[in-house]
Write a protein that holds these residues in place. Structure first.
Motif, PDB file in Angstrom:
ATOM      1  N   MET A 125       0.831  -1.181   0.000  1.00  9.15           N
ATOM      2  CA  MET A 125       0.000   0.000   0.000  1.00  9.15           C
ATOM      3  C   MET A 125       0.878   1.248   0.000  1.00  9.15           C
ATOM      4  O   MET A 125       1.854   1.318   0.723  1.00  9.15           O
ATOM      5  N   THR A 126       0.421   2.211  -0.758  1.00  7.82           N
ATOM      6  CA  THR A 126       1.170   3.467  -0.808  1.00  7.82           C
ATOM      7  C   THR A 126       0.776   4.350   0.362  1.00  7.82           C
ATOM      8  O   THR A 126      -0.261   4.161   1.000  1.00  7.82           O
ATOM      9  N   LYS A 127       1.607   5.326   0.638  1.00 11.43           N
ATOM     10  CA  LYS A 127       1.354   6.242   1.746  1.00 11.43           C
ATOM     11  C   LYS A 127       0.070   7.046   1.498  1.00 11.43           C
ATOM     12  O   LYS A 127      -0.718   7.277   2.413  1.00 11.43           O
ATOM     13  N   THR A 128      -0.181   7.434   0.263  1.00  7.64           N
ATOM     14  CA  THR A 128      -1.376   8.200  -0.089  1.00  7.64           C
ATOM     15  C   THR A 128      -2.638   7.375   0.178  1.00  7.64           C
ATOM     16  O   THR A 128      -3.621   7.882   0.707  1.00  7.64           O
ATOM     17  N   PHE A 129      -2.589   6.099  -0.182  1.00  8.23           N
ATOM     18  CA  PHE A 129      -3.738   5.215   0.028  1.00  8.23           C
ATOM     19  C   PHE A 129      -4.019   5.045   1.522  1.00  8.23           C
ATOM     20  O   PHE A 129      -5.171   5.077   1.955  1.00  8.23           O
ATOM     21  N   LYS A 130      -2.982   4.896   2.326  1.00 10.74           N
ATOM     22  CA  LYS A 130      -3.136   4.765   3.778  1.00 10.74           C
ATOM     23  C   LYS A 130      -3.736   6.037   4.373  1.00 10.74           C
ATOM     24  O   LYS A 130      -4.603   5.979   5.249  1.00 10.74           O
ATOM     25  N   LEU A 131      -3.288   7.192   3.900  1.00 16.58           N
ATOM     26  CA  LEU A 131      -3.832   8.456   4.379  1.00 16.58           C
ATOM     27  C   LEU A 131      -5.309   8.602   3.995  1.00 16.58           C
ATOM     28  O   LEU A 131      -6.116   9.103   4.777  1.00 16.58           O
ATOM     29  N   LEU A 132      -5.641   8.164   2.806  1.00 18.35           N
ATOM     30  CA  LEU A 132      -7.030   8.218   2.347  1.00 18.35           C
ATOM     31  C   LEU A 132      -7.924   7.340   3.227  1.00 18.35           C
ATOM     32  O   LEU A 132      -9.004   7.766   3.652  1.00 18.35           O
ATOM     33  N   ILE A 133      -7.483   6.136   3.522  1.00 22.83           N
ATOM     34  CA  ILE A 133      -8.255   5.233   4.385  1.00 22.83           C
ATOM     35  C   ILE A 133      -8.400   5.829   5.784  1.00 22.83           C
ATOM     36  O   ILE A 133      -9.480   5.796   6.383  1.00 22.83           O
ATOM     37  N   ALA A 134      -7.339   6.404   6.315  1.00 23.35           N
ATOM     38  CA  ALA A 134      -7.393   7.027   7.642  1.00 23.35           C
ATOM     39  C   ALA A 134      -8.369   8.207   7.653  1.00 23.35           C
ATOM     40  O   ALA A 134      -9.132   8.381   8.604  1.00 23.35           O
ATOM     41  N   ALA A 135      -8.355   9.006   6.598  1.00 23.97           N
ATOM     42  CA  ALA A 135      -9.255  10.157   6.514  1.00 23.97           C
ATOM     43  C   ALA A 135     -10.708   9.698   6.434  1.00 23.97           C
ATOM     44  O   ALA A 135     -11.584  10.266   7.097  1.00 23.97           O
ATOM     45  N   ILE A 136     -10.984   8.669   5.660  1.00 22.69           N
ATOM     46  CA  ILE A 136     -12.347   8.140   5.545  1.00 22.69           C
ATOM     47  C   ILE A 136     -12.804   7.579   6.885  1.00 22.69           C
ATOM     48  O   ILE A 136     -13.935   7.820   7.319  1.00 22.69           O
ATOM     49  N   ALA A 137     -11.940   6.853   7.574  1.00 22.88           N
ATOM     50  CA  ALA A 137     -12.282   6.300   8.887  1.00 22.88           C
ATOM     51  C   ALA A 137     -12.567   7.418   9.884  1.00 22.88           C
ATOM     52  O   ALA A 137     -13.506   7.331  10.683  1.00 22.88           O
ATOM     53  N   LEU A 138     -11.780   8.484   9.845  1.00 22.42           N
ATOM     54  CA  LEU A 138     -11.977   9.615  10.747  1.00 22.42           C
ATOM     55  C   LEU A 138     -13.308  10.317  10.470  1.00 22.42           C
ATOM     56  O   LEU A 138     -14.058  10.634  11.400  1.00 22.42           O
ATOM     57  N   ILE A 139     -13.614  10.538   9.217  1.00 25.46           N
ATOM     58  CA  ILE A 139     -14.879  11.172   8.835  1.00 25.46           C
ATOM     59  C   ILE A 139     -16.059  10.296   9.254  1.00 25.46           C
ATOM     60  O   ILE A 139     -17.051  10.788   9.795  1.00 25.46           O
ATOM     61  N   PHE A 140     -15.954   8.998   9.040  1.00 21.11           N
ATOM     62  CA  PHE A 140     -17.019   8.075   9.424  1.00 21.11           C
ATOM     63  C   PHE A 140     -17.243   8.100  10.937  1.00 21.11           C
ATOM     64  O   PHE A 140     -18.373   8.207  11.407  1.00 21.11           O
ATOM     65  N   THR A 141     -16.171   8.039  11.697  1.00 21.04           N
ATOM     66  CA  THR A 141     -16.270   8.056  13.160  1.00 21.04           C
ATOM     67  C   THR A 141     -16.882   9.359  13.656  1.00 21.04           C
ATOM     68  O   THR A 141     -17.764   9.353  14.527  1.00 21.04           O
ATOM     69  N   ALA A 142     -16.445  10.480  13.097  1.00 25.63           N
ATOM     70  CA  ALA A 142     -16.992  11.780  13.493  1.00 25.63           C
ATOM     71  C   ALA A 142     -18.482  11.866  13.159  1.00 25.63           C
ATOM     72  O   ALA A 142     -19.275  12.419  13.940  1.00 25.63           O
ATOM     73  N   SER A 143     -18.880  11.320  12.031  1.00 27.18           N
ATOM     74  CA  SER A 143     -20.291  11.329  11.632  1.00 27.18           C
ATOM     75  C   SER A 143     -21.142  10.508  12.595  1.00 27.18           C
ATOM     76  O   SER A 143     -22.230  10.934  12.991  1.00 27.18           O
ATOM     77  N   VAL A 144     -20.663   9.340  12.968  1.00 30.14           N
ATOM     78  CA  VAL A 144     -21.413   8.485  13.893  1.00 30.14           C
ATOM     79  C   VAL A 144     -21.563   9.182  15.245  1.00 30.14           C
ATOM     80  O   VAL A 144     -22.648   9.193  15.832  1.00 30.14           O
ATOM     81  N   ILE A 145     -20.502   9.785  15.734  1.00 30.98           N
ATOM     82  CA  ILE A 145     -20.563  10.505  17.017  1.00 30.98           C
ATOM     83  C   ILE A 145     -21.551  11.666  16.936  1.00 30.98           C
ATOM     84  O   ILE A 145     -22.351  11.881  17.850  1.00 30.98           O
ATOM     85  N   ALA A 146     -21.524  12.411  15.840  1.00 28.26           N
ATOM     86  CA  ALA A 146     -22.447  13.543  15.669  1.00 28.26           C
ATOM     87  C   ALA A 146     -23.895  13.065  15.636  1.00 28.26           C
ATOM     88  O   ALA A 146     -24.777  13.694  16.230  1.00 28.26           O
TER      89      ALA A 146
END
Length: 118
Positions: free
Chosen positions: A1-22
């Motif tokens: 996996m490339t660094k960009t792909f890992k960052l993208l997955i982390a960003a999506i996970a963060l957005i998903f978690t923030a949405s669920v909490i909201a």
């Protein structure tokens, strides 16, 4: 996996978690029992649901339309209306301070009252 792909997955996970909490915080049941029924930006009823008897209130709008509001066991909801889509009826019981019951055709809002406006 490339660094960009890992960052993208982390960003999506963060957005998903923030949405669920909201969503969870937004749907938290209110501790308040004070509600306002507002039509055309004017408070027409201010009620304490913990003290109200079970009853139905018909609120008529200036265009001849109506909403039937039910108070039962300390809860409030719109049980019937003559508006075309009945979104207000489908909303169900008022539970959250951040999600009022709204009937746009009749300019009606049922919401928890601010404690400081008492």
């Amino acid at each position: 996996m490339t660094k960009t792909f890992k960052l993208l997955i982390a960003a999506i996970a963060l957005i998903f978690t923030a949405s669920v909490i909201a969503i969870i915080l937004g749907m938290k049941k209110s501790d308040s029992t004070d509600v306002e029924i507002v039509q055309n930006n004017k408070i027409i009823y201010r009620l304490d649901l913990s003290k109200e008897e079970n009853r139905t209130i018909r609120v008529k709008s200036s265009d001849g339309g109506w909403n039937d509001i039910k108070i039962e066991n300390g809860e409030i909801s719109i049980i019937d209306a003559d508006c075309p889509d009945k979104t207000c009826v489908k909303t169900g019981i008022l539970r959250s301070e951040s999600v009022p019951i709204v009937c746009l055709p009749h300019k009606l809002v049922i919401r928890f009252a601010d404690r400081e406006n008492k």
